[in-house]
Scaffold this motif. Sequence first.
Motif, mmCIF file in Angstrom:
data_model
loop_
_atom_site.group_PDB
_atom_site.id
_atom_site.type_symbol
_atom_site.label_atom_id
_atom_site.label_comp_id
_atom_site.label_asym_id
_atom_site.label_seq_id
_atom_site.Cartn_x
_atom_site.Cartn_y
_atom_site.Cartn_z
ATOM 1 N N ASN A 79 0.860 -1.173 0.000
ATOM 2 C CA ASN A 79 0.000 0.000 0.000
ATOM 3 C C ASN A 79 0.901 1.230 0.000
ATOM 4 O O ASN A 79 2.117 1.114 -0.133
ATOM 5 C CB ASN A 79 -1.019 -0.022 1.158
ATOM 6 C CG ASN A 79 -0.396 0.153 2.531
ATOM 7 O OD1 ASN A 79 0.759 0.543 2.670
ATOM 8 N ND2 ASN A 79 -1.167 -0.139 3.555
ATOM 9 N N ARG A 80 0.332 2.398 0.169
ATOM 10 C CA ARG A 80 1.126 3.629 0.033
ATOM 11 C C ARG A 80 2.157 3.789 1.152
ATOM 12 O O ARG A 80 3.023 4.666 1.083
ATOM 13 C CB ARG A 80 0.196 4.841 -0.009
ATOM 14 C CG ARG A 80 -0.639 5.042 1.225
ATOM 15 C CD ARG A 80 -1.658 6.150 1.020
ATOM 16 N NE ARG A 80 -2.629 6.145 2.089
ATOM 17 C CZ ARG A 80 -3.026 7.216 2.737
ATOM 18 N NH1 ARG A 80 -2.538 8.387 2.399
ATOM 19 N NH2 ARG A 80 -3.916 7.128 3.691
ATOM 20 N N PHE A 81 2.088 2.951 2.202
ATOM 21 C CA PHE A 81 3.020 3.061 3.318
ATOM 22 C C PHE A 81 4.122 2.013 3.287
ATOM 23 O O PHE A 81 4.989 2.016 4.143
ATOM 24 C CB PHE A 81 2.257 2.980 4.649
ATOM 25 C CG PHE A 81 1.281 4.103 4.809
ATOM 26 C CD1 PHE A 81 1.700 5.391 5.085
ATOM 27 C CD2 PHE A 81 -0.079 3.877 4.661
ATOM 28 C CE1 PHE A 81 0.804 6.426 5.228
ATOM 29 C CE2 PHE A 81 -0.990 4.905 4.801
ATOM 30 C CZ PHE A 81 -0.540 6.186 5.084
ATOM 31 N N GLY A 82 4.062 1.098 2.319
ATOM 32 C CA GLY A 82 5.134 0.131 2.203
ATOM 33 C C GLY A 82 4.630 -1.257 1.888
ATOM 34 O O GLY A 82 3.445 -1.485 1.663
ATOM 35 N N PRO A 83 5.565 -2.208 1.887
ATOM 36 C CA PRO A 83 5.199 -3.586 1.566
ATOM 37 C C PRO A 83 4.415 -4.239 2.709
ATOM 38 O O PRO A 83 4.480 -3.810 3.853
ATOM 39 C CB PRO A 83 6.549 -4.276 1.366
ATOM 40 C CG PRO A 83 7.528 -3.445 2.119
ATOM 41 C CD PRO A 83 7.005 -2.040 2.095
ATOM 42 N N ASP A 84 3.705 -5.277 2.354
ATOM 43 C CA ASP A 84 2.906 -6.033 3.309
ATOM 44 C C ASP A 84 3.833 -6.734 4.309
ATOM 45 O O ASP A 84 4.700 -7.502 3.909
ATOM 46 C CB ASP A 84 2.058 -7.060 2.551
ATOM 47 C CG ASP A 84 1.037 -7.747 3.425
ATOM 48 O OD1 ASP A 84 1.061 -7.548 4.657
ATOM 49 O OD2 ASP A 84 0.209 -8.494 2.878
ATOM 50 N N PRO A 85 3.668 -6.492 5.626
ATOM 51 C CA PRO A 85 4.543 -7.160 6.595
ATOM 52 C C PRO A 85 4.306 -8.662 6.680
ATOM 53 O O PRO A 85 5.161 -9.397 7.152
ATOM 54 C CB PRO A 85 4.200 -6.479 7.929
ATOM 55 C CG PRO A 85 2.883 -5.840 7.736
ATOM 56 C CD PRO A 85 2.743 -5.559 6.272
ATOM 57 N N LYS A 86 3.159 -9.131 6.192
ATOM 58 C CA LYS A 86 2.897 -10.565 6.162
ATOM 59 C C LYS A 86 3.448 -11.194 4.892
ATOM 60 O O LYS A 86 3.376 -12.400 4.730
ATOM 61 C CB LYS A 86 1.388 -10.845 6.249
ATOM 62 C CG LYS A 86 0.799 -10.560 7.607
ATOM 63 C CD LYS A 86 -0.655 -10.969 7.630
ATOM 64 C CE LYS A 86 -1.270 -10.710 8.980
ATOM 65 N NZ LYS A 86 -2.687 -11.097 8.995
ATOM 66 N N SER A 87 3.937 -10.382 3.981
ATOM 67 C CA SER A 87 4.490 -10.835 2.701
ATOM 68 C C SER A 87 3.513 -11.705 1.955
ATOM 69 O O SER A 87 3.853 -12.756 1.432
ATOM 70 C CB SER A 87 5.815 -11.582 2.928
ATOM 71 O OG SER A 87 6.741 -10.750 3.550
ATOM 72 N N ARG A 88 2.267 -11.250 1.915
ATOM 73 C CA ARG A 88 1.233 -12.020 1.237
ATOM 74 C C ARG A 88 1.254 -11.809 -0.260
ATOM 75 O O ARG A 88 0.702 -12.578 -1.011
ATOM 76 C CB ARG A 88 -0.153 -11.619 1.768
ATOM 77 C CG ARG A 88 -0.376 -11.994 3.199
ATOM 78 C CD ARG A 88 -1.735 -11.577 3.635
ATOM 79 N NE ARG A 88 -1.798 -10.130 3.755
ATOM 80 C CZ ARG A 88 -2.604 -9.494 4.574
ATOM 81 N NH1 ARG A 88 -3.415 -10.175 5.342
ATOM 82 N NH2 ARG A 88 -2.632 -8.195 4.643
ATOM 83 N N GLY A 89 1.863 -10.714 -0.684
ATOM 84 C CA GLY A 89 1.889 -10.424 -2.113
ATOM 85 C C GLY A 89 0.499 -10.243 -2.669
ATOM 86 O O GLY A 89 -0.378 -9.707 -2.020
ATOM 87 N N ASN A 90 0.284 -10.712 -3.860
ATOM 88 C CA ASN A 90 -1.017 -10.585 -4.498
ATOM 89 C C ASN A 90 -1.799 -11.900 -4.465
ATOM 90 O O ASN A 90 -2.824 -12.022 -5.115
ATOM 91 C CB ASN A 90 -0.859 -10.119 -5.956
ATOM 92 C CG ASN A 90 -0.383 -8.690 -6.004
ATOM 93 O OD1 ASN A 90 -0.674 -7.915 -5.112
ATOM 94 N ND2 ASN A 90 0.381 -8.369 -7.039
ATOM 95 N N GLU A 91 -1.287 -12.874 -3.725
ATOM 96 C CA GLU A 91 -2.022 -14.133 -3.681
ATOM 97 C C GLU A 91 -3.317 -13.973 -2.905
ATOM 98 O O GLU A 91 -3.482 -13.037 -2.143
ATOM 99 C CB GLU A 91 -1.145 -15.226 -3.030
ATOM 100 C CG GLU A 91 -0.893 -14.962 -1.566
ATOM 101 C CD GLU A 91 0.558 -15.140 -1.175
ATOM 102 O OE1 GLU A 91 0.788 -15.327 0.005
ATOM 103 O OE2 GLU A 91 1.425 -15.076 -2.040
ATOM 104 N N GLU A 92 -4.203 -14.889 -3.104
ATOM 105 C CA GLU A 92 -5.510 -14.817 -2.467
ATOM 106 C C GLU A 92 -5.376 -15.079 -0.970
ATOM 107 O O GLU A 92 -4.663 -15.969 -0.542
ATOM 108 C CB GLU A 92 -6.430 -15.865 -3.091
ATOM 109 C CG GLU A 92 -7.879 -15.571 -2.843
ATOM 110 C CD GLU A 92 -8.764 -16.473 -3.678
ATOM 111 O OE1 GLU A 92 -9.778 -16.916 -3.151
ATOM 112 O OE2 GLU A 92 -8.411 -16.730 -4.849
ATOM 113 N N VAL A 93 -6.063 -14.273 -0.174
ATOM 114 C CA VAL A 93 -5.968 -14.375 1.278
ATOM 115 C C VAL A 93 -7.240 -14.968 1.829
ATOM 116 O O VAL A 93 -8.343 -14.519 1.502
ATOM 117 C CB VAL A 93 -5.731 -12.971 1.890
ATOM 118 C CG1 VAL A 93 -5.666 -13.078 3.407
ATOM 119 C CG2 VAL A 93 -4.479 -12.353 1.338
ATOM 120 N N PHE A 94 -7.108 -16.004 2.638
ATOM 121 C CA PHE A 94 -8.258 -16.622 3.288
ATOM 122 C C PHE A 94 -8.243 -16.261 4.764
ATOM 123 O O PHE A 94 -7.233 -16.371 5.414
ATOM 124 C CB PHE A 94 -8.210 -18.138 3.118
ATOM 125 C CG PHE A 94 -8.311 -18.572 1.684
ATOM 126 C CD1 PHE A 94 -9.538 -18.581 1.048
ATOM 127 C CD2 PHE A 94 -7.190 -18.930 0.981
ATOM 128 C CE1 PHE A 94 -9.632 -18.966 -0.285
ATOM 129 C CE2 PHE A 94 -7.264 -19.315 -0.339
ATOM 130 C CZ PHE A 94 -8.485 -19.324 -0.967
#
Length: 170
Positions: A154-169
């Motif tokens: 997002n505009r504040f940086g990378p996802d700390p969970k490193s989920r990328g663009n994969e689908e999240v359940f």
Amino acid sequence: MEWMLMPLRRYADFQGRSRRMEFWMWQLFKILINFVFTILLMVVGGGAMALAGLERGGEPGLAAIGAGTILLYVAYLILMLAIIIPDIAVSVRRLHDTNRSGFWLLAPIATYILVIVGLLSQSRAISGIGLILTLVAAVALLVFYFLDGTAGDNRFGPDPKSRGNEEVFI
């Protein structure tokens, strides 16, 4: 324990994002610190009460325990002042994880100004509205802290969970 101390390692880092785990473990760490100091103050203060009951003329013992209580409380205040910066920083990073500005932390303070204005102008209506808005702003912050972070960058940086663009359940 690693999650609890992570905000101390990122002491004044207001950039980036923090996961819910980091934020809530930090809150738990602060609660544990408060619990330990409360127990210590109760033990020391309880000793003062016991001495007061046993020694009718023994002010030196009471003075020593009173000084110990004051020193313990001063140590607690110094610790709380030392961790206020990482506390604000982890709150800002948590808001960043939900794609919100850190300025949301000012919402309860800004609405509380209405309460002060109402008190100074002796207007119960303004004070009441200010209190209600302060409560709403505080609850909104609490909800933001519980929300899952935005998946991916997002505009504040990378996802700390490193989920990328994969689908999240969930």
